[in-house]
Design an enzyme around this catalytic site. Structure first.
Site, PDB file in Angstrom:
ATOM      1  N   ASP A 211      48.302  60.294  42.414  1.00 51.36           N
ATOM      2  CA  ASP A 211      47.300  59.572  43.637  1.00 51.36           C
ATOM      3  C   ASP A 211      45.980  59.857  43.299  1.00 51.36           C
ATOM      4  OD1 ASP A 211      46.278  58.768  46.108  1.00 51.36           O
ATOM      5  OD2 ASP A 211      48.587  58.441  46.525  1.00 51.36           O
TER       6      ASP A 211
ATOM      7  N   HIS B 196      44.408  57.944  40.866  1.00 47.47           N
ATOM      8  CA  HIS B 196      43.699  56.860  41.588  1.00 47.47           C
ATOM      9  C   HIS B 196      42.164  57.365  41.782  1.00 47.47           C
ATOM     10  CE1 HIS B 196      47.740  55.456  43.612  1.00 47.47           C
ATOM     11  NE2 HIS B 196      47.780  55.452  42.368  1.00 47.47           N
TER      12      HIS B 196
END
Ligand SMILES: *[C@@H]1O[C@H](CO)[C@@H](O)[C@H](O)[C@H]1NC(C)=O
Ligand SMILES: *[C@@H]1O[C@H](CO)[C@@H](O)[C@H](O)[C@H]1NC(C)=O
Ligand SMILES: *[C@@H]1O[C@H](CO)[C@@H](O)[C@H](O)[C@H]1NC(C)=O
Length: 399
Positions: free
Chosen positions: A226, A249
């Site tokens: 993430d 991310h």
């Protein structure tokens, strides 16, 4: 396991030490509280949670400089809360040389953290050891993809109301939830961390910061499933310097605007960072239909993008499909010297709120090359007042 020399050194330290037979001498005359002396059992099976908490409490209540020592070995730990305030003079040192392994049972965790520091002023967390959240077993319980109100799994290190802290030289792997979550804290310096989890692990953010002032993260390598570092509501004066991210991310401000009455984000510098194959590079994301708040005073400087899907992105329609505009006002954002390669042709996407447009956004010296055939990199903008100077690849948005 105190030997003759240890006992001798303890005796000459002070009478206060004398009453504390589990302590040994530490650097600069302080005392060392070794978890082994409090019943910790290295080896993979037996839990050492209570021994760790007893050793911490002894160190924290010691009338002198103190160090909590976790020597080499593998220690199984359930939810472990290191609570202050401490009576020992600041700072208290936690020296992690061994490997901490989380108990892989979701019911073992009642709060936000696996290893928590609560209400501590003056903490040094160091030692070269490894904090292994054993997330592989628990990621299956993460349903945040389908449930917008899901409860996140415990963060490997959770700091709440911690001030004047220095965290360095620690390896974090496979957290259940975030690897580090810092909230309600001030003056936290983090450097030389290695954070590693698979690119497809759910919500394993590297470092999440919220409601904190003056946090600096530098010289670290963060590979996760993430966000590399996420900057949530109420973060002020955050600096991120010389961090390498990917997979994951990317570096994110947000998500903002999910909760009612969120605090503003103000003052962020991200400089000299590299993003390797991340889905986003530097992103600001806010929920639609939010309450009003602000995110301002942000500088992204000297950033290298290596095959990043969305290198520069502001997304004010994040998270839900609501068509109501976000009321998070994004302003005073500078992007300077951002270079490298984009995997999608839209290298710059500044999609702001129709209700509170982005103001005072400035791009200077942007060079993001698209390697795909037949298209040039482009910019898209909505509701954004953008100024440009220097090189612009992709070319500016047409107004
Ligand atoms: C940390 O600093 C804040 C702001 O100065 C203060 O309110 C809080 O009590 C401090 N916490 C500790 C544990 O010292
Ligand atoms: C902001 O952070 C820097 C360290 O990154 C620190 O030197 C400075 O004092 C902080 N400023 C405020 C106003 O807290
Ligand atoms: C930038 O970061 C790299 C590590 O990623 C470091 O080696 C280099 O010294 C940094 N440069 C500056 C100017 O801070």
């Amino acid at each position: 396991m105190a030997n003759r020399t240890t006992i001798f050194a303890v005796l000459i330290l002070s009478s206060a030490l004398f009453s504390c037979n589990a302590a040994g001498p530490g650097p600069s005359g302080g005392a060392v509280f070794n978890v082994l002396s409090f019943g910790a059992k290295p080896g993979k099976k037996q839990e050492s949670t209570q021994a760790f908490i007893k050793a911490w409490n002894a160190a924290c209540n010691f009338n002198g400089q103190s160090t909590l020592l976790i020597p080499l070995g593998i220690y199984k730990l359930g939810e472990t809360i290191f609570r202050g305030p401490c009576k020992s003079p600041i700072p208290i040192t936690v020296q992690v040389q061994g490997t901490l392994q989380a108990v892989s049972d979701p019911s073992a965790y009642s709060g936000d953290g696996w290893i928590s520091f609560d209400s501590v002023n003056g903490l040094i967390l160091t030692g070269g050891g490894t904090i292994d959240g054993q997330g592989r077993v628990l990621w299956q319980y993460n349903n945040c993809k389908t449930n917008g109100n899901c409860v996140l799994l415990a963060a490997s290190i959770y700091m709440n109301n911690v001030n004047n802290s220095n965290v360095n030289g620690i390896n974090l792997i496979n957290s259940m939830g975030f690897h580090m979550h810092i909230t309600g804290s001030n003056l936290i310096m983090i450097h030389s961390l290695s954070i590693t989890a698979p690119g497809n692990s759910p919500n394993t953010d590297g470092i999440h910061i919220s409601k904190s002032n003056t946090v600096e993260v530098s010289m670290s390598v963060i590979r996760t499933g993430d966000d590399c570092i996420s900057i949530g509501q109420g973060s002020t004066n955050v600096t991120i310097n010389a961090v390498t991210c990917g997979p994951g991310h990317g570096i994110s401000v947000g998500s903002l605007g999910k909760e009612p009455k969120e605090l503003d984000v103000k003052g962020l510098i991200v400089k000299n960072c590299t993003l390797l194959g991340t889905t986003n590079g530097i992103r600001i994301k806010t929920y639609p239909a939010s309450n009003p708040s602000r995110a301002s005073g942000m500088l992204f400087q000297d950033i290298v993008m290596d095959n990043v899907m969305n290198p520069i992105i502001i997304d004010q329609h994040y998270g839900t499909k609501s068509t109501k505009p976000s009321l998070v006002n994004i302003h005073d954002v500078d992007y300077q010297n951002i270079r490298g390669t984009t995997l999608s042709p839209i290298a710059v996407s500044l999609m702001c709120s129709s209700q509170v447009p982005c103001q005072n956004v400035h791009l200077q010296n942007i060079n993001l090359q698209f390697k795909g055939i037949g298209r040039r990199p482009t910019s898209v903008c909505a509701n954004a007042k953008v100024g440009y100077s220097g090189l612009q690849i992709p070319p500016p948005c047409k107004i």
